[in-house]
Design a protein around this motif. Structure first.
Motif, mmCIF file in Angstrom:
data_model
loop_
_atom_site.group_PDB
_atom_site.id
_atom_site.type_symbol
_atom_site.label_atom_id
_atom_site.label_comp_id
_atom_site.label_asym_id
_atom_site.label_seq_id
_atom_site.Cartn_x
_atom_site.Cartn_y
_atom_site.Cartn_z
ATOM 1 N N LEU A 125 80.247 7.401 36.107
ATOM 2 C CA LEU A 125 80.353 5.988 35.751
ATOM 3 C C LEU A 125 81.650 5.708 35.000
ATOM 4 N N VAL A 126 81.998 6.594 34.070
ATOM 5 C CA VAL A 126 83.231 6.412 33.299
ATOM 6 C C VAL A 126 84.447 6.504 34.215
ATOM 7 N N ALA A 127 84.435 7.458 35.154
ATOM 8 C CA ALA A 127 85.549 7.587 36.096
ATOM 9 C C ALA A 127 85.682 6.324 36.949
ATOM 10 N N SER A 128 84.555 5.773 37.389
ATOM 11 C CA SER A 128 84.587 4.539 38.186
ATOM 12 C C SER A 128 85.082 3.368 37.340
ATOM 13 N N ALA A 167 88.482 1.239 38.238
ATOM 14 C CA ALA A 167 88.417 -0.215 38.425
ATOM 15 C C ALA A 167 89.322 -0.931 37.431
ATOM 16 N N ALA A 168 89.384 -0.447 36.186
ATOM 17 C CA ALA A 168 90.240 -1.071 35.181
ATOM 18 C C ALA A 168 91.709 -0.940 35.568
ATOM 19 N N ARG A 169 92.101 0.243 36.028
ATOM 20 C CA ARG A 169 93.499 0.464 36.422
ATOM 21 C C ARG A 169 93.882 -0.385 37.635
ATOM 22 N N ASP A 170 92.916 -0.597 38.541
ATOM 23 C CA ASP A 170 93.191 -1.338 39.777
ATOM 24 C C ASP A 170 93.030 -2.848 39.601
ATOM 25 N N LYS A 209 80.104 -3.505 38.842
ATOM 26 C CA LYS A 209 79.128 -2.612 39.466
ATOM 27 C C LYS A 209 78.639 -1.524 38.504
ATOM 28 N N VAL A 210 79.456 -1.186 37.499
ATOM 29 C CA VAL A 210 79.070 -0.103 36.587
ATOM 30 C C VAL A 210 78.652 -0.611 35.213
ATOM 31 N N LEU A 211 78.756 -1.920 34.975
ATOM 32 C CA LEU A 211 78.401 -2.500 33.683
ATOM 33 C C LEU A 211 77.018 -3.129 33.741
ATOM 34 N N ALA A 212 76.213 -2.895 32.704
ATOM 35 C CA ALA A 212 74.918 -3.564 32.596
ATOM 36 C C ALA A 212 75.141 -5.049 32.339
ATOM 37 N N ALA A 213 74.172 -5.869 32.721
ATOM 38 C CA ALA A 213 74.310 -7.315 32.526
ATOM 39 C C ALA A 213 74.503 -7.669 31.064
ATOM 40 N N ASP A 214 73.841 -6.919 30.164
ATOM 41 C CA ASP A 214 73.922 -7.207 28.726
ATOM 42 C C ASP A 214 74.858 -6.248 27.993
ATOM 43 N N VAL A 215 75.836 -5.702 28.708
ATOM 44 C CA VAL A 215 76.761 -4.742 28.107
ATOM 45 C C VAL A 215 77.482 -5.341 26.898
ATOM 46 N N THR A 216 77.787 -4.474 25.937
ATOM 47 C CA THR A 216 78.520 -4.875 24.725
ATOM 48 C C THR A 216 79.743 -3.989 24.569
ATOM 49 N N TRP A 217 80.843 -4.606 24.127
ATOM 50 C CA TRP A 217 82.054 -3.848 23.782
ATOM 51 C C TRP A 217 82.323 -4.062 22.295
ATOM 52 N N VAL A 224 75.273 4.952 28.102
ATOM 53 C CA VAL A 224 74.714 4.655 29.419
ATOM 54 C C VAL A 224 73.205 4.460 29.293
ATOM 55 N N ARG A 225 72.700 3.404 29.913
ATOM 56 C CA ARG A 225 71.265 3.128 29.916
ATOM 57 C C ARG A 225 70.857 2.635 31.298
ATOM 58 N N ASP A 226 69.792 3.181 31.815
ATOM 59 C CA ASP A 226 69.269 2.758 33.123
ATOM 60 C C ASP A 226 70.336 2.797 34.219
ATOM 61 N N GLY A 227 71.196 3.822 34.151
ATOM 62 C CA GLY A 227 72.171 4.044 35.212
ATOM 63 C C GLY A 227 73.419 3.197 35.151
ATOM 64 N N LEU A 228 73.596 2.423 34.069
ATOM 65 C CA LEU A 228 74.777 1.577 33.928
ATOM 66 C C LEU A 228 75.340 1.701 32.515
ATOM 67 N N ILE A 229 76.603 1.342 32.363
ATOM 68 C CA ILE A 229 77.234 1.365 31.036
ATOM 69 C C ILE A 229 76.690 0.186 30.228
ATOM 70 N N SER A 230 76.045 0.501 29.111
ATOM 71 C CA SER A 230 75.403 -0.545 28.304
ATOM 72 C C SER A 230 76.189 -0.882 27.038
ATOM 73 N N HIS A 231 77.040 0.033 26.580
ATOM 74 C CA HIS A 231 77.832 -0.237 25.375
ATOM 75 C C HIS A 231 79.107 0.591 25.438
ATOM 76 N N VAL A 232 80.215 -0.045 25.132
ATOM 77 C CA VAL A 232 81.514 0.626 25.055
ATOM 78 C C VAL A 232 81.983 0.500 23.613
#
Length: 295
Positions: free
Chosen positions: A177-180, A184-187, A195-203, A268-276
């Motif tokens: 997930l981190v590699a993806s 995506a960030a670089r591109d 696709k790799v971020l949870a809907a409620d992700v926090t940074w 990572v939570r439930d297969g997606l990035i939930s907090h950065v």
């Protein structure tokens, strides 16, 4: 004589550092506390120290309790979001990271949760959860009644459990997930990020007022995606990213030449990035920089 003292003390240093770091959330202050314990050990009459490991744990714990009071006051004045100092955990600096529970115990999420506790509650919780101390042992370390230790532990578990993070069981999936995310960030690929971020992700960014960083946490997939792309456009072109296990989580170290620009840890939570969680405050990067600079 001094070499004999060092020989007696050094086997205890890693465990004492792990204890101090969990209590303080600061690698630099943990190193200082352990060094202070060494000085006390070197001047003590060791003929009267029946169990050095227990004696040193008590000294370090009480040194940390003294530091926690002033640390709390400093954090109330802290500019922006506060995060613990990052530590690379793949080299055993904080003990084995073989299970989800071991990784959770040193995660940035858990260390932030421990800030909810009073210093004594935190000491009871860490000694019990991370080091397996019985309540009789904890009572001896903290000079309190065994019943009081139990009460403090129950209170700490309740307060920490309200926001306790949940960890995915497969570290390799987290690294993918981190590699993806990085690709995506670089591109500049917003759809790829989403696709790799949870809907409620926090940074959460910790710049400490020393460098440019968002002073409040950013919430939601769209906002975090756009923040990521904006940061990549502004900074990433001049940075090199290397993978690193940060506080038991998959992460990245960002380098500007030979200078460590910051670290990023991904929950990572439930297969997606939930907090950065990104630590950019240069005052918090010295320990992890020294770790990453090792051959």
């Amino acid at each position: 004589m001094s070499s004999m003292i060092a020989d007696d003390f050094e086997p205890h240093r890693p465990r004492l550092f792990g204890l101090a770091y969990r209590l303080l959330g600061s690698a630099e202050e943990a190193e200082d506390a352990v060094q202070d314990a060494y000085l006390r050990f070197s001047s003590a009459d060791r003929a009267h120290i029946e169990h050095p490991a227990a004696w040193l744990a008590k000294v370090v714990t009480n040194l940390c309790l003294s530091r926690l009071t002033s640390a709390r006051a400093r954090r109330e004045r802290y500019v922006g979001e506060w995060l613990p100092e990052p530590v690379v955990t793949s080299d055993g600096a904080l003990g084995p990271m073989e299970s989800a529970e071991q990784r959770e115990a040193v995660s940035m999420a858990m260390l932030v949760l421990l800030e909810r506790l009073t210093p004594t509650e935190r000491a009871v919780y860490v000694l019990r959860e991370a080091f397996g101390y019985g309540h009789r042992e904890i009572a001896g370390v903290l000079d309190l009644a065994e019943a009081n230790s139990r009460q403090l532990y129950r209170r700490a578990v309740q307060r920490v459990g309200e926001g306790r993070p949940r960890f995915e069981p497969a570290p390799e999936r987290q690294r993918e997930l981190v590699a993806s995310f990085l690709t995506a960030a670089r591109d500049g690929d917003l759809a790829g990020l989403e696709k790799v971020l949870a809907a409620d992700v926090t940074w959460t960014s910790d710049g400490g007022g020393k460098v440019s960083a968002a002073r409040r946490a950013v919430h939601g997939r769209d906002k975090v995606g756009r923040l990521t792309l904006g940061g990549a456009e502004r900074f990433a072109a001049g940075l090199t990213f290397t993978p690193a296990e940060i506080n038991g989580e998959p992460g990245l170290a960002a380098w500007a030449g030979d200078t460590l620009f910051g670290t990023v840890a991904f929950e990572v939570r439930d297969g997606l990035i939930s907090h950065v969680r990104s630590v950019l405050n240069p005052d918090k990067l010295d320990f992890v920089r020294r770790q990453l600079a090792r051959p």
